[in-house]
Design an enzyme around this catalytic site. Sequence first.
Site, PDB file in Angstrom:
ATOM      1  N   LYS A 156      -0.609  -4.181  -3.433  1.00  7.37           N
ATOM      2  CA  LYS A 156      -1.908  -3.604  -3.060  1.00  7.37           C
ATOM      3  C   LYS A 156      -2.014  -2.211  -3.655  1.00  7.37           C
ATOM      4  CE  LYS A 156      -4.824  -2.242   0.863  1.00  7.37           C
ATOM      5  NZ  LYS A 156      -4.993  -0.825   0.517  1.00  7.37           N
ATOM      6  N   SER A 179       0.808  -1.203   0.000  1.00  8.40           N
ATOM      7  CA  SER A 179       0.000   0.000   0.000  1.00  8.40           C
ATOM      8  C   SER A 179       0.856   1.273   0.000  1.00  8.40           C
ATOM      9  CB  SER A 179      -0.951  -0.044   1.202  1.00  8.40           C
ATOM     10  OG  SER A 179      -1.905   0.971   1.133  1.00  8.40           O
ATOM     11  N   ASP A 206       9.826   5.263 -10.433  1.00  9.97           N
ATOM     12  CA  ASP A 206       9.340   5.812 -11.698  1.00  9.97           C
ATOM     13  C   ASP A 206       9.957   7.162 -12.027  1.00  9.97           C
ATOM     14  OD1 ASP A 206       7.812   3.580 -11.881  1.00  9.97           O
ATOM     15  OD2 ASP A 206       5.869   4.570 -11.810  1.00  9.97           O
TER      16      ASP A 206
END
Length: 529
Positions: free
Chosen positions: A322, A297, A308
Amino acid sequence: MNGNRRETIISILYLVIAFLAGISVAINFLPSKKITPANPQLYKLNEVMNYIDKYYVDSVDVDSIYNNAINAILQSLDPHSSYSTPEENKAMMESLSGSFEGVGIQFNIMNDTVMVISTISGGPSEKAGIRAGDRIVTVDGKSLIGATNDKVFKLLRGQKGTRVKLGILRPGFDETYTYEVKRDVIPTYTVDVAYMFDKQTGYIKLNEFGSTTAEEFSRAILKLKQQGMKQLVVDLRGNAGGFLDAAIQVCDELLPNKREIVSVEGLNVRPEVYYATRKGNFENGKVAILIDDFSASASEIVAGAVQDNDRGYVVGRRSFGKGLVQRQFDLNDKSTIRLTTARYHTPSGRCIQRNYKEGTDAYYEELYKRITNGEMESEDSIKLDKSEAYKTIGGRTVYGGGGIMPDFFVPLEQTKNLEGYYEIANTATLIQYSFHYVTQQKESLKKSYPTARDFITKYSVSDAQITEILGYYKKLTKHNAPALTAGDRQELKQWTKALIGRNLYGNEAFYPVINTTDKTILKAIEVMK
């Protein structure tokens, strides 16, 4: 939600209630006067509950039936939508803000078994040797198989100073071990420790993302910068998540201005994109994020944003997976539902949520399949969905749909040549020995090692102490101590020193000892070069 979906869910509720009650409605009990309600399915539900209340052969707890039915509805949607009674909701919120008294674990009930999701750092369970992935099968000799969340909370919570015996079944071991845990006040600090691993590398361990995380994390970074930090290791291993806002604020400390952190979108919510601001305290130095199978999460939001944006490297093992966002809704009786309202996407556009079409049990069992399919030990065993390919800012390929895959994989450490160590460590031997040793020697230890740094640099565990530990093991288990290899002895000495340090100076003396040979940390420092 469309009409068909709603009717399906109402039907599930009806069937669940009928199943739980174990009855069939007799035709002669139907009302004589027909009423046409606005929602026939909801009217049907009220009819069923009315008949149960009036005619069922035994007394029934209607509230419990409703609660179970609500849970069944939510679990039919996805693994993370859930219902909480007022008591359960209070307990869950306490784990993210404030403090409470208990054993200090976060758990989930999977396949009728209580699984430890994480232990609260410095709490009684962690000190006793319980760890993420363990399954609690008994409490004070009473079986927990099939227990409800409410029952588990009632059994584990308790007054400070009281003791409870937990029967633990650990993955990979056939024997059930008993751990005696002394309940205590559980603080909810989310930064376990922040210290200089070496002259230029800072280390911060976050155990969850709570209401105080942003302030704690910022304070830790500033402290380490004052001590000369040039590069940072953020340890999110075992961190099951928490508040979305906390994850965003942690990312904001690390990412340059206007870099995307995460986006959130769902059918019935307004899409939102969150960006970093200028206020970050560590936007330029090198960064490594550590993750493992229990990083979930909010932890995955941080790892995904750093990866990224090519802000740093992610090191460790594939994360939980998740990518769903829950919103809490308060009900009239102060119970709550946490309903999945959106999916979050990392800056490259990927949603890392794992497939849950096979049901909740299969969803959580996938973690254990990672052990059996070799993924823990070999990167080549990991099956990634190549159709879920995305690009980082720098053009590297990353994948969605199955958690965050680290840039540098570090396998689970093999237990070869350490069988003796693990045989002892999987009991409470080291915990009990270290506690009693410090209790008896505390005054002299404090005099010889007046600070945590003195203890870390100067203290060592002797061969005589290892002999004492073997005696503790025999007394505790009624079994002869195992033969020890040189590797066993080295591992026992390191962990014993760390546990003695924790009893003396808390995490400030525990993590610097135990992290010195941590392969994931060492790999992170290596790649940052």
